[in-house]
Scaffold this motif. Structure first.
Motif, PDB file in Angstrom:
ATOM      1  N   GLY A 148       8.746   1.502  -3.037  1.00 18.74           N
ATOM      2  CA  GLY A 148       7.522   1.838  -3.745  1.00 18.74           C
ATOM      3  C   GLY A 148       6.455   0.768  -3.651  1.00 18.74           C
ATOM      4  O   GLY A 148       6.587  -0.226  -2.935  1.00 18.74           O
ATOM      5  N   THR A 149       5.389   1.023  -4.393  1.00 19.80           N
ATOM      6  CA  THR A 149       4.245   0.113  -4.454  1.00 19.80           C
ATOM      7  C   THR A 149       4.263  -0.584  -5.818  1.00 19.80           C
ATOM      8  O   THR A 149       5.302  -0.657  -6.474  1.00 19.80           O
ATOM      9  N   HIS A 150       3.090  -1.046  -6.242  1.00 18.64           N
ATOM     10  CA  HIS A 150       2.965  -1.681  -7.555  1.00 18.64           C
ATOM     11  C   HIS A 150       3.442  -0.761  -8.682  1.00 18.64           C
ATOM     12  O   HIS A 150       3.740  -1.236  -9.781  1.00 18.64           O
ATOM     13  N   ALA A 151       3.522   0.546  -8.411  1.00 22.39           N
ATOM     14  CA  ALA A 151       3.972   1.498  -9.425  1.00 22.39           C
ATOM     15  C   ALA A 151       5.370   1.156  -9.932  1.00 22.39           C
ATOM     16  O   ALA A 151       5.713   1.424 -11.089  1.00 22.39           O
ATOM     17  N   THR A 155       5.375   5.899  -5.904  1.00 22.81           N
ATOM     18  CA  THR A 155       4.021   5.339  -5.812  1.00 22.81           C
ATOM     19  C   THR A 155       3.194   6.028  -6.895  1.00 22.81           C
ATOM     20  O   THR A 155       3.716   6.824  -7.685  1.00 22.81           O
ATOM     21  N   LYS A 156       1.919   5.726  -6.904  1.00 20.00           N
ATOM     22  CA  LYS A 156       1.044   6.374  -7.878  1.00 20.00           C
ATOM     23  C   LYS A 156       1.027   7.885  -7.658  1.00 20.00           C
ATOM     24  O   LYS A 156       0.911   8.665  -8.605  1.00 20.00           O
ATOM     25  N   GLU A 211      -7.065   4.659   0.933  1.00 17.36           N
ATOM     26  CA  GLU A 211      -5.792   5.360   1.153  1.00 17.36           C
ATOM     27  C   GLU A 211      -6.032   6.708   1.840  1.00 17.36           C
ATOM     28  O   GLU A 211      -5.314   7.094   2.760  1.00 17.36           O
ATOM     29  N   THR A 268       0.838  -1.205   0.000  1.00 19.10           N
ATOM     30  CA  THR A 268       0.000   0.000   0.000  1.00 19.10           C
ATOM     31  C   THR A 268       0.866   1.246   0.000  1.00 19.10           C
ATOM     32  O   THR A 268       2.028   1.224   0.420  1.00 19.10           O
ATOM     33  N   GLU A 269       0.276   2.336  -0.453  1.00 13.12           N
ATOM     34  CA  GLU A 269       1.010   3.597  -0.521  1.00 13.12           C
ATOM     35  C   GLU A 269       1.411   4.084   0.864  1.00 13.12           C
ATOM     36  O   GLU A 269       2.539   4.544   1.072  1.00 13.12           O
ATOM     37  N   ALA A 294       4.352   2.091   2.049  1.00 16.02           N
ATOM     38  CA  ALA A 294       5.559   2.500   1.321  1.00 16.02           C
ATOM     39  C   ALA A 294       6.095   3.815   1.882  1.00 16.02           C
ATOM     40  O   ALA A 294       7.314   3.975   2.070  1.00 16.02           O
ATOM     41  N   GLN A 295       5.193   4.765   2.171  1.00 15.00           N
ATOM     42  CA  GLN A 295       5.610   6.035   2.767  1.00 15.00           C
ATOM     43  C   GLN A 295       6.258   5.812   4.130  1.00 15.00           C
ATOM     44  O   GLN A 295       7.270   6.448   4.461  1.00 15.00           O
TER      45      GLN A 295
END
Length: 684
Positions: A372-375, A342-343, A525, A316-317, A320-321
């Motif tokens: 990062g995420t899936h980005a 991230t996105k 989010e 998740t974002e 990741a943060q």
């Protein structure tokens, strides 16, 4: 003659409506029908008197219907049939939801046999129990009846009859994954005999043997892929990342805390793996708050010092943060070389930079630690010299996504792979499940980690819990309130939406947020970001917040309907608090006070060690409930059947297969199935 590959609609009794219903169950061919296996059995010889039925028991009862009616709830407009069964020793209520036709099938005076789990809602009841009307052609005493997973539009009896018709009219050329030699050596049932036994059981012992065979088949492809992958890794090369002891000592001296012994062991094991020149394939498993991230930071720092890149993936974002901030805090030497993608963000040194500039620094190897995420998995991201991949909560990524980095970005060297999980898995299970994967477990907790006071509460103690919530919020803290379901229904179990509305009235001066799985990802989010930013005092949630949420300011976790959760899940929820410097509290409420006698909840109240709790869960609930059916990397069809013994046996069988049939010429079927895992296997 029908075959296993015949489409289900070719069965004489399957019309368009039934075909559609069967398709909903995943049944498209005769083979699918035969592998639609019972999840439990009713032994009609094991009946007990109605008066002896206790809450939580799975029971088989025989008696007479003395009252029955079909009704509709005024509140929810839900239709249900309510009946009373008595046998002279006592009475019990029977409830069937959305099945009004049952009231026509069963009249007053009907003699029936029923089976189900005893629940309590103002009185003992069975909800949606299986039943049969006792008549001259009814179930014979002593018969073992299979109970199948169902959907609306088909009954258990109709499905059982359909399977019997298909079985008698089909040429059953099952493909056995195991050779006759292996079957003989390991004393395993042939697959056709196992499937036959499960649909038409003679006794409980036969069912257990058949389930064992199905379980072994279920895990065999994963076990084969794991051992093949291990051999491949042993013959591959990876970046040699030398361990600089003095540099590590310098980094440790900068930390505001000392590593625990288990953190030191895990870090040393990982650093030794990194310098071998062979691809590391390790799972770092640590209980909630055990300090996995600092171990990952040390590995990333060493990788960066050797001029290789590390990618850290979070599901998740917000997680990741959190990782980004933690890495920047404890890896200040390379702060300018840590990036967040991230996105929403492309950050360097805590500031947003243009995406093009960010991606350029990544491909030029200037960003040594990319979080990062899936980005990160998008085609626009070109990595530099990738040396290490770290995936946090790896089961939250699809198998294709997990494979993407190592497959797409490797050239001559295979990147090292480390995954982290906060789901405690008993070591015996982990070793059996993951085969040759190396495992590091963080068993000890950091010294500054405060214990979470856990209390199993009766309804009369609710006022005390709410007083604690008020006092904690007054002191500036925040609160989680968890419910097991989203929507309101006739059961007493609280729904997240109704609880949200009730709490707004109960605590009008507090800011209350709501989050559940049905919200869009962006909405979830936003809610979590707002909670992290202290925009809410209370967050009412389902288990969507179970993993990867770090809110150090949250000090109270209140769980409604706690009897609906497994120990591992309760432990994950409890771990959302106690992450800061303040004392924290976890309150467990049950649907009704009968459940406060639950041995499982009493164990949870006393024990805080997630690994010990996982052992209890494994013992009480089995592999399927402990590890869950939604671990997307494990394509197990029958997780409820899988046991430690089945995993160990599958592991031994694969060793035997590879020793005696190196090229798998006699085991092409299992080889074909294992190919799906080979591209993706790590901890999957």
């Amino acid at each position: 003659m029908l075959t296993l590959n015949t489409k289900i609609e070719r069965l004489a009794s399957v019309g368009p409506a039934l075909k559609k219903t069967l398709n909903k169950l995943g049944i498209f061919y005769i083979l699918d029908l035969f592998y639609h296996l019972p999840f439990r059995y009713i032994d009609f010889s094991q009946k007990i008197p109605v008066g002896e039925a206790k809450v939580g028991q799975l029971v088989t009862l025989e008696g007479q219907i003395i009252d029955i009616k079909a009704r509709r709830s005024f509140r929810s407009r839900l239709s249900f049939t309510e009946a009373t069964l008595e046998d002279g020793s006592g009475e019990i209520r029977l409830m069937w939801f959305n099945q009004p036709y049952i009231a026509k099938q069963l009249g007053e005076g009907s003699r029936i046999i029923v089976a189900g789990k005893v629940e309590f809602y103002r009185q003992n009841q069975l909800t949606n129990p299986y039943f049969e009307i006792l008549s001259d052609d009814a179930v014979a005493s002593g018969k073992i009846l299979p109970v199948y997973p169902l959907t609306s539009g088909i009954t258990n009896l109709r499905l059982a009859k359909l399977i019997k018709i298909a079985w008698e009219g089909t040429e059953k050329n099952f493909v056995d994954l195991l050779s006759n030699e292996i079957l003989s050596k390991f004393k395993m049932l042939p697959i056709e005999k196992a499937v036959t036994t499960l649909h038409f059981p003679e006794n409980t012992q036969a069912v257990n043997s058949a389930r064992f065979r199905i379980a072994v088949d279920d895990v065999l492809p994963q076990q084969l892929a794991a051992q093949i992958k291990q051999k491949q890794l042993e013959n591959s090369s990876a970046p040699k990342i030398a361990t600089d002891i003095e540099y590590i000592k310098k980094q440790l001296a900068l930390l505001p805390f000392n590593l625990t012994n288990s953190q030191k062991r895990a870090a040393w094991d990982i650093l030794q793996d990194l310098e071998t020149g062979k691809p590391m394939n390790r799972l770092l498993e640590g209980d909630v708050g055990s300090g996995k991230t600092i171990v990952a930071i040390l590995a990333s720092l060493m990788t960066a010092k050797s001029s290789y890149q590390t990618v850290v993936l979070a599901p998740t974002e917000i997680l990741a943060q959190q990782h980004y901030e933690t890495f920047r805090k404890f890896a200040k030497d390379v702060d300018s070389e840590i990036g967040l993608l991230t996105k929403s963000f492309s950050n360097i040194k805590g500031e947003q930079v243009p995406k093009a500039k960010f991606l350029s620094q990544v491909s030029d190897n200037q960003i040594k630690i990319l979080i990062g995420t899936h980005a990160v998995l998008s085609g626009s991201v070109e990595l530099g010299d990738l040396g290490l991949i770290i995936i946090d909560e790896q089961h939250r990524f699809g198998v294709g996504q997990r494979a993407f980095l190592s497959k797409t970005h490797q050239q001559d060297l295979v990147p090292h792979f480390l995954s982290m999980s906060a789901t405690p898995i008993p070591r015996t299970l982990a070793l059996s499940l993951f085969g040759s994967l190396k495992i590091s477990q963080l068993k000890s907790m950091p010294k500054n980690r405060l214990p979470i006071a856990t209390k199993l509460c009766s309804e009369s103690e609710r006022k005390i819990a709410y007083q604690k919530i008020s006092s904690e919020i007054a002191a500036g803290r925040q609160v989680f309130i968890i419910t097991p379901k989203v929507e309101e229904s006739e059961s007493e179990t609280k729904s997240v939406k109704a609880e949200f509305e009730r709490l707004k009235k109960l605590f009008p001066n507090f800011r209350i947020g709501l989050i559940y799985g049905g919200l869009k990802s962006t909405e979830k989010e936003q809610v979590m970001n707002d909670f992290a930013a202290k925009q809410f005092d209370i967050l009412v949630a389902t288990t969507v917040i179970e993993i990867g949420i770090d809110i150090p300011n949250a000090s109270v976790m209140l769980i409604e309907g706690s009897e609906n959760f497994g120990l591992a899940q309760l432990h994950q929820l409890r771990g959302r608090v106690g992450r800061g410097e303040h004392p924290s509290y976890c309150y467990l409420f049950t649907t009704n006070d009968n459940h406060t006698e639950s041995e499982r909840l009493k164990v949870f109240e006393k024990i805080s060690d997630g690994f010990i709790l996982a052992e209890h869960d494994l013992e009480q609930r089995g592999f399927g409930d402990l590890f869950g059916e939604n671990q997307s990397g494990f394509n197990f069809k029958f997780p409820k059947f899988i046991t430690i013994e089945a995993l160990k046996t599958a592991h031994q069988i694969v060793k035997e297969i590879l020793n005696t049939d190196q090229y798998l010429t006699k085991h092409q079927a299992v080889k074909s199935l294992s190919d799906n895992y080979l591209e993706t296997i790590h901890t999957e």
